[in-house]
Structures are given as structure tokens and as C-alpha cells.
Design a protein around this motif. Structure first.
Motif, PDB file in Angstrom:
ATOM      1  N   THR A 117     -27.681  59.016 115.166  1.00 13.08           N
ATOM      2  CA  THR A 117     -28.158  57.913 114.329  1.00 13.08           C
ATOM      3  C   THR A 117     -29.288  57.197 115.057  1.00 13.08           C
ATOM      4  OG1 THR A 117     -26.618  56.314 115.281  1.00 13.08           O
ATOM      5  CG2 THR A 117     -25.835  57.626 113.414  1.00 13.08           C
ATOM      6  N   HIS A 118     -29.900  56.238 114.383  1.00 13.14           N
ATOM      7  CA  HIS A 118     -31.010  55.512 114.999  1.00 13.14           C
ATOM      8  C   HIS A 118     -30.550  54.680 116.196  1.00 13.14           C
ATOM      9  CE1 HIS A 118     -29.276  52.476 112.285  1.00 13.14           C
ATOM     10  NE2 HIS A 118     -29.831  51.567 113.062  1.00 13.14           N
ATOM     11  N   LYS A 119     -29.235  54.434 116.294  1.00 13.84           N
ATOM     12  CA  LYS A 119     -28.703  53.707 117.445  1.00 13.84           C
ATOM     13  C   LYS A 119     -28.384  54.640 118.611  1.00 13.84           C
ATOM     14  CE  LYS A 119     -26.768  49.879 114.802  1.00 13.84           C
ATOM     15  NZ  LYS A 119     -25.547  49.099 114.481  1.00 13.84           N
ATOM     16  N   GLY A 120     -28.582  55.937 118.398  1.00 15.41           N
ATOM     17  CA  GLY A 120     -28.409  56.883 119.488  1.00 15.41           C
ATOM     18  C   GLY A 120     -27.013  57.458 119.634  1.00 15.41           C
ATOM     19  N   SER A 121     -26.088  57.082 118.787  1.00 11.67           N
ATOM     20  CA  SER A 121     -24.739  57.632 118.915  1.00 11.67           C
ATOM     21  C   SER A 121     -24.709  59.059 118.382  1.00 11.67           C
ATOM     22  CB  SER A 121     -23.727  56.766 118.158  1.00 11.67           C
ATOM     23  OG  SER A 121     -24.035  56.742 116.780  1.00 11.67           O
ATOM     24  N   GLU A 122     -23.929  59.908 119.055  1.00 11.87           N
ATOM     25  CA  GLU A 122     -23.775  61.304 118.651  1.00 11.87           C
ATOM     26  C   GLU A 122     -22.562  61.420 117.733  1.00 11.87           C
ATOM     27  OE1 GLU A 122     -25.227  64.169 122.101  1.00 11.87           O
ATOM     28  OE2 GLU A 122     -23.764  62.705 122.825  1.00 11.87           O
ATOM     29  N   ASN A 123     -22.728  62.131 116.639  1.00 15.83           N
ATOM     30  CA  ASN A 123     -21.682  62.212 115.625  1.00 15.83           C
ATOM     31  C   ASN A 123     -21.365  63.661 115.311  1.00 15.83           C
ATOM     32  OD1 ASN A 123     -21.560  59.193 114.397  1.00 15.83           O
ATOM     33  ND2 ASN A 123     -23.642  59.718 114.999  1.00 15.83           N
ATOM     34  N   PHE A 124     -20.093  63.908 115.003  1.00 17.19           N
ATOM     35  CA  PHE A 124     -19.636  65.264 114.727  1.00 17.19           C
ATOM     36  C   PHE A 124     -18.724  65.254 113.511  1.00 17.19           C
ATOM     37  CE2 PHE A 124     -19.984  64.437 119.228  1.00 17.19           C
ATOM     38  CZ  PHE A 124     -20.837  65.428 119.677  1.00 17.19           C
ATOM     39  N   LEU A 125     -18.823  66.291 112.728  1.00 18.60           N
ATOM     40  CA  LEU A 125     -17.870  66.524 111.648  1.00 18.60           C
ATOM     41  C   LEU A 125     -17.397  67.968 111.759  1.00 18.60           C
ATOM     42  CD1 LEU A 125     -16.441  65.660 108.992  1.00 18.60           C
ATOM     43  CD2 LEU A 125     -18.413  66.604 107.777  1.00 18.60           C
ATOM     44  N   TYR A 126     -16.090  68.137 111.912  1.00 20.70           N
ATOM     45  CA  TYR A 126     -15.497  69.473 112.062  1.00 20.70           C
ATOM     46  C   TYR A 126     -14.685  69.779 110.813  1.00 20.70           C
ATOM     47  CZ  TYR A 126     -12.449  73.197 113.838  1.00 20.70           C
ATOM     48  OH  TYR A 126     -11.762  74.367 114.014  1.00 20.70           O
ATOM     49  N   VAL A 127     -14.970  70.919 110.205  1.00 19.55           N
ATOM     50  CA  VAL A 127     -14.240  71.333 109.005  1.00 19.55           C
ATOM     51  C   VAL A 127     -13.908  72.814 109.115  1.00 19.55           C
ATOM     52  CG1 VAL A 127     -14.307  71.584 106.491  1.00 19.55           C
ATOM     53  CG2 VAL A 127     -15.431  69.639 107.547  1.00 19.55           C
ATOM     54  N   SER A 128     -12.659  73.147 108.823  1.00 20.89           N
ATOM     55  CA  SER A 128     -12.286  74.559 108.719  1.00 20.89           C
ATOM     56  C   SER A 128     -11.288  74.706 107.586  1.00 20.89           C
ATOM     57  CB  SER A 128     -11.675  75.070 110.036  1.00 20.89           C
ATOM     58  OG  SER A 128     -10.417  74.458 110.260  1.00 20.89           O
ATOM     59  N   LYS A 129     -11.184  75.912 107.063  1.00 19.40           N
ATOM     60  CA  LYS A 129     -10.206  76.177 106.006  1.00 19.40           C
ATOM     61  C   LYS A 129      -9.687  77.597 106.171  1.00 19.40           C
ATOM     62  CE  LYS A 129     -13.555  77.648 102.468  1.00 19.40           C
ATOM     63  NZ  LYS A 129     -14.015  77.478 101.090  1.00 19.40           N
ATOM     64  N   GLY A 130      -8.686  77.929 105.390  1.00 15.77           N
ATOM     65  CA  GLY A 130      -8.032  79.220 105.543  1.00 15.77           C
ATOM     66  C   GLY A 130      -8.913  80.402 105.203  1.00 15.77           C
ATOM     67  N   SER A 131      -9.913  80.187 104.354  1.00 21.72           N
ATOM     68  CA  SER A 131     -10.785  81.291 103.946  1.00 21.72           C
ATOM     69  C   SER A 131     -12.189  81.099 104.524  1.00 21.72           C
ATOM     70  CB  SER A 131     -10.856  81.366 102.410  1.00 21.72           C
ATOM     71  OG  SER A 131     -11.301  80.138 101.872  1.00 21.72           O
ATOM     72  N   LYS A 132     -13.041  82.064 104.269  1.00 25.33           N
ATOM     73  CA  LYS A 132     -14.397  82.048 104.816  1.00 25.33           C
ATOM     74  C   LYS A 132     -15.214  80.899 104.234  1.00 25.33           C
ATOM     75  CE  LYS A 132     -18.593  84.893 104.642  1.00 25.33           C
ATOM     76  NZ  LYS A 132     -19.168  86.172 104.146  1.00 25.33           N
ATOM     77  N   LEU A 133     -15.972  80.224 105.104  1.00 23.35           N
ATOM     78  CA  LEU A 133     -16.905  79.190 104.652  1.00 23.35           C
ATOM     79  C   LEU A 133     -18.205  79.860 104.218  1.00 23.35           C
ATOM     80  CD1 LEU A 133     -16.399  76.393 107.332  1.00 23.35           C
ATOM     81  CD2 LEU A 133     -16.022  76.148 104.881  1.00 23.35           C
ATOM     82  N   GLU A 134     -18.600  79.644 102.964  1.00 27.49           N
ATOM     83  CA  GLU A 134     -19.815  80.251 102.438  1.00 27.49           C
ATOM     84  C   GLU A 134     -21.030  79.420 102.830  1.00 27.49           C
ATOM     85  OE1 GLU A 134     -19.685  83.111 101.137  1.00 27.49           O
ATOM     86  OE2 GLU A 134     -17.529  83.296 100.707  1.00 27.49           O
ATOM     87  N   SER A 135     -22.221  80.003 102.632  1.00 27.18           N
ATOM     88  CA  SER A 135     -23.454  79.298 102.985  1.00 27.18           C
ATOM     89  C   SER A 135     -23.610  78.022 102.176  1.00 27.18           C
ATOM     90  CB  SER A 135     -24.664  80.211 102.767  1.00 27.18           C
ATOM     91  OG  SER A 135     -24.747  80.625 101.405  1.00 27.18           O
ATOM     92  N   THR A 136     -23.176  78.061 100.904  1.00 28.41           N
ATOM     93  CA  THR A 136     -23.273  76.845 100.087  1.00 28.41           C
ATOM     94  C   THR A 136     -22.369  75.742 100.633  1.00 28.41           C
ATOM     95  OG1 THR A 136     -21.620  77.829  98.604  1.00 28.41           O
ATOM     96  CG2 THR A 136     -23.929  78.008  97.955  1.00 28.41           C
ATOM     97  N   ASP A 137     -21.202  76.118 101.183  1.00 21.70           N
ATOM     98  CA  ASP A 137     -20.317  75.132 101.815  1.00 21.70           C
ATOM     99  C   ASP A 137     -21.029  74.458 102.987  1.00 21.70           C
ATOM    100  OD1 ASP A 137     -18.273  75.850 100.071  1.00 21.70           O
ATOM    101  OD2 ASP A 137     -17.441  77.333 101.445  1.00 21.70           O
ATOM    102  N   HIS A 138     -21.719  75.276 103.793  1.00 14.73           N
ATOM    103  CA  HIS A 138     -22.430  74.731 104.946  1.00 14.73           C
ATOM    104  C   HIS A 138     -23.527  73.760 104.509  1.00 14.73           C
ATOM    105  CE1 HIS A 138     -20.382  77.051 107.960  1.00 14.73           C
ATOM    106  NE2 HIS A 138     -20.678  78.193 107.387  1.00 14.73           N
ATOM    107  N   HIS A 139     -24.262  74.120 103.459  1.00 17.07           N
ATOM    108  CA  HIS A 139     -25.334  73.244 102.982  1.00 17.07           C
ATOM    109  C   HIS A 139     -24.772  71.904 102.523  1.00 17.07           C
ATOM    110  CE1 HIS A 139     -28.419  76.178 103.454  1.00 17.07           C
ATOM    111  NE2 HIS A 139     -28.011  76.981 102.489  1.00 17.07           N
TER     112      HIS A 139
END
Length: 508
Positions: A267-289
Motif C-alpha cells: 500500500t502507499h503506507k508501505g505495508s506488505e499484504n498477502f491473500l492466500y486462497v486454495s481449494k480442493g480443485s484446480k484454480l483456473e486462470s480466471t480465478d487468478h484474475h
């Protein structure tokens, strides 16, 4: 040579090599023709057809009426091969109109095939009907039929992708709106889990999600877990998840794999941010977008909510400090204002006010006796009963508190002005300073009046000792509908254990 020979004469010398069974979800293709041999030959030619490693599944209809039933049963038909002349001379054309205009199905690719071009001239049909191709049956060889299907399925696939992205964009906009309505980090954490599941069309229990903020402490990566759908991991991360996030943090870039998605952004304040997501099936490219766009909104919303909470905490502390300053002058404990604040919040929630309204009352209620700051010490702290003149001065504290706060534009202080002014009004109209009655008294004034008396009776004062609980309850029952709002009295008595828990949590 027969019509069927023209229709599907093979352009190659060798037949297709049989392929092993494909278990991928099939493309649905509808064949609409009143000639049963057309269905048989079409099925034979397309027997081993695949597109993008997915097989075909043919649906067969011998009339436009049968086709309409199948279309209504299957909303994912990718392509339809439609004859013109069936039960009527223009049955195929009418079916096309129904699909496009009545069913509003714009995704399905429609290919018109006719053995009688005179009944449906090509230029007229292409111009006036929403079809994707027009073929004379005599020109369609096996290879040309497959070419038609490749082109049609590719077009259908692209339309589905566009629609999926459009729906995803609408979801992200909706999610962003929801973030703006969040007022606490607890609400925000719950919303993250729900919205990620919503974006990916999953049930919440099918997804593991963790959004974390890096505090950049010298001893290494420190993660503040905002939300986790993994039971028992609300305050920490599984080692394998932490290791993956740590790798992303070191590389300073997001990770997109079939097993999981980890976003990295600052962010503009310099903090590093993460979002972790997983599911039982394959993540498609549209999911990533979708998750990439969504995760940036999380960071911005998180910072805004943290700032809001910081401001709210500051307001709460200032309210407590002001309230406690008054209590100190009257030689009373500062815990009184905290108990009154929490009693007021509980009453507000139980009587049906929103969490936001209840929070405002909680923040403002410590200011109920602010006017006492202007009352002389010898009157405020007199151990005995006040005479008439002294009591007249004491009565002024409600008006004085209102005058101190009334000109503020701050929402909390505005509510504080109302509470200070009305917390000595009585349900029967015999209170002060205005003599208001019933619902003419603001709900915040009625709530704080009951909370204040409930706590004051149970506390030592310079002019009295604390009452036993039984005596307090008896008085409140007696004053139901007289001094206090009867509905609020019922709430207090029906939830007495919760109020006593608050009293025990903030002892003198």
C-alpha cells in the motif's frame, strides 16, 4: 449419389483413429432435423471429436418442438445444428427466433443447415435471423462439419469467458461496496471469507483463505492474520502456508499456481499484504484474475478500517477520559462511565437498534454527566441532602452538559449532547430539564437513564452506600412505566445476567 453422400462425404482417405474415453465435461451440441439418417451420420462423423481436450455430447431433436424442450432443460448447450424445414416450412427459423428473442439465449451458436435453399434464401436468412452460419447440406463434408464445430465452440468458449469476466467484475464491484460498509475488523474478516467464496462460486467450507499483513519487525516476517476459514487457525497459519507466504514475501511477487493463489502487494503506507486462497480443485486462470483484482481492494479497505477503528478507539478513550474527569470531581470511580457505556450498548442492541447506532450511543453515553464539571465542589460532593437552592443548581448539570456539546459537528458529541440533556427525563413526563415524556424522549436518553440509575444504585456514593441487587431490581420494577421506558426495563430484567457480567468486568 444420395443427399447423405454429399452431406458427409469424407475429404480424407483414412478414417479417424479411435481415441480413448475422455471423462472431461463434454460440450453439448444439439442436432435438430426431422431426418433420422442425418442424426445417425452426424453422430458417426463426430464420434471421436474433441475440442480443448473435451468431448462432444450430442442431443437429438426430430422437430423444433422437441428442440425447444431440450434447450429449456439444458442451459449450457454450446452449439445447435438446425434444419429449416421440419414440421412446418419455416420451423427452424421460428425456433431460432424463439431462442434469441424469447429465451434471450445469446451464447448458443446457431448453424442453419438446409437441403432446400429455396425455402430459406441465404442472404435473407443471414440478414434477418440471428444465426452464426448458414450451410447447404450438399456442401457439408465431414471435414467441413468439424471445421464448423471448431469455429462455433471456440466462439462459444470466448463468449462464456467474457460473460464470466463481466460477472466477476460485477462481483468485485459488489465486494468493494460491501467493504465500504464494514465498520470493524471482525466484520471485515468475515466478509473476506464470504466474498472470496462468492467470487469462486464455492461454499465457505470448501475454501481455505487467509489474508495477512506483514508488520516488518526486525526479528523476521510477522503476520497478523486477518481472516481464516480453517478452524483453530484464527491466530496463526499452518506451517506449509506460512512457508509459501514467506517465499512470496522474499520474492516480492504474487504466486499463481494450480494448487493455490497468493497475492503480494504493498500500500502507499508501505505495508506488505498477502491473500492466500486454495481449494480442493484446480484454480483456473480466471480465478487468478478475479483474486488479483480483489486482493488489492482488501489491502485498501483494511487500512481504511484500521484507521476508522483507531479513530473510534481514540473517541472512546476521550469520552471515557472526559466522563472519568467528572466522576473524579465528584469523588466517584471512573469505572462508572465504562459500565454505563456497556450497559447502554447492550440495551441499544437488544431493543433493535443497529450495531452502528448502538456503538454511537456507547461512545457518547460516558458524557451524560459532563455538565457536572460546572457544578461547585461543595454542592457536587455534599455528603448530606441538598437544600432547595443547592438542588436547583444540581439540576442545571443536564442543561450545562447540553450547552457544552451542542455546537459540535462530531456525531459522537452530538449524541452526547442529547444524552446529557435528556438522561434525567422520565417516561411519565416528571423529569427535568424539559419535562419530556414517553417516546418524545430520545431513545439514547431513555437508554442512558436506565443504565445510569442501574449502576449508580449499585455503587457507593458520597451521599449513600451501594444498594443490594434485590433492592435495585425492586425499584426498577416499581419505576417501570414511571421513570423508565417499560420496554427497556423488560430487556434489562430478562437479560440480567449479561448486565451483571458487565458490572463484574468493570469493578470499582
Amino acid at each position: 449419389m444420395t443427399e447423405e453422400d454429399f452431406l458427409f462425404q469424407d475429404d480424407s482417405a483414412q478414417g479417424d483413429t479411435p481415441a480413448p474415453a475422455n471423462t472431461a465435461p463434454p460440450w453439448l451440441v444439439l442436432v435438430v432435423d426431422d431426418d433420422d439418417s442425418i442424426h445417425q451420420i452426424t453422430a458417426l462423423v463426430l464420434n471421436s471429436f474433441e475440442f480443448e481436450q473435451r468431448p462432444l455430447k450430442l442431443l437429438h431433436a426430430l422437430s423444433a418442438r422437441e428442440a425447444l424442450v431440450l434447450i429449456q432443460q439444458h442451459d449450457d448447450i454450446a452449439l445447435a445444428l438446425i434444419d429449416v424445414v421440419m414440421e412446418t416450412q419455416h420451423a427452424g427459423l421460428e425456433l431460432i427466433k424463439t431462442i434469441r428473442q424469447q429465451l434471450k439465449n445469446q451464447r448458443m451458436r446457431l448453424i442453419l443447415r438446409t437441403g432446400q435453399p429455396g425455402e430459406a434464401p441465404e442472404e435473407h436468412v443471414i440478414r434477418d435471423y440471428d444465426i452464426n452460419d448458414y450451410k447447404n447440406k450438399t456442401e457439408v463434408t465431414a471435414i467441413k462439419l468439424k471445421t464448423l464445430l471448431y469455429a462455433g465452440l471456440r466462439s462459444y468458449r470466448d463468449i462464456c469467458i467474457i460473460e464470466h469476466h463481466k460477472a466477476g467484475l460485477e462481483k468485485i464491484i459488489g465486494c468493494t461496496t460491501s467493504f465500504l460498509q464494514c465498520s470493524t475488523l471482525k466484520d471485515f474478516a468475515s466478509l473476506i471469507l464470504g466474498q472470496v467464496a462468492y467470487l469462486l462460486d464455492l461454499q465457505r467450507e470448501q475454501i481455505f483463505c487467509c489474508a495477512a499483513i506483514n508488520n516488518a519487525r526486525p526479528q523476521g516476517l510477522m503476520l497478523d492474520v486477518i481472516a481464516s476459514s480453517n478452524p483453530g487457525q484464527e491466530r496463526g497459519l499452518p506451517p506449509e502456508v506460512f512457508a509459501k507466504i514467506q517465499q512470496v514475501q522474499q520474492q516480492k511477487q504474487s504466486y499463481q499456481g494450480e494448487d493455490c493463489f497468493i497475492s503480494y502487494f504493498t500500500t502507499h503506507k508501505g505495508s506488505e499484504n498477502f491473500l492466500y486462497v486454495s481449494k480442493g480443485s484446480k484454480l483456473e486462470s480466471t480465478d487468478h484474475h478475479l483474486l488479483s483484482y480483489f486482493s488489492h481492494n482488501i489491502a485498501i479497505a483494511y487500512e481504511n478500517i484500521r484507521l476508522r477503528e483507531l479513530m473510534r478507539d481514540s473517541q472512546r478513550e476521550l469520552s471515557y477520559i472526559l466522563g472519568e474527569a467528572v466522576e473524579k470531581r465528584s469523588k466517584e470511580t471512573g469505572s462508572h462511565v465504562k459500565r454505563v457505556a456497556n450497559y447502554s450498548h447492550l440495551l441499544a442492541v437488544k431493543c433493535g437498534l443497529s450495531e452502528y447506532e448502538a456503538e454511537v450511543i456507547k461512545l457518547a453515553s460516558p458524557l451524560h454527566d459532563l455538565g457536572k464539571i460546572a457544578i461547585p465542589d461543595h454542592i457536587l460532593n455534599k455528603p448530606g441532602k441538598h437544600d432547595a437552592a443547592e438542588w436547583a443548581i444540581m439540576l442545571q448539570h443536564a442543561e450545562l452538559g447540553y450547552q457544552i456539546l451542542q455546537h459540535s459537528t462530531n456525531e459522537i458529541l452530538q449524541m452526547g449532547a442529547i444524552i446529557a440533556h435528556q438522561h434525567h427525563e422520565k417516561w411519565n413526563g416528571k423529569g427535568y430539564p424539559q419535562g419530556l415524556s414517553g417516546h418524545n424522549i430520545h431513545i439514547a436518553g431513555r437508554i442512558t437513564a436506565l443504565a445510569d440509575v442501574f449502576d449508580a444504585l449499585g455503587s457507593d456514593r458520597c451521599y449513600k452506600k451501594a444498594w443490594p441487587l434485590e433492592q435495585i431490581i425492586e425499584l426498577i420494577r416499581t419505576e417501570r412505566g414511571q421513570q423508565f421506558d417499560p420496554a427497556l426495563v423488560d430487556i434489562l430484567l430478562n437479560n440480567l445476567e449479561a448486565f451483571l457480567a458487565i458490572r463484574d468486568a468493570y469493578p470499582d
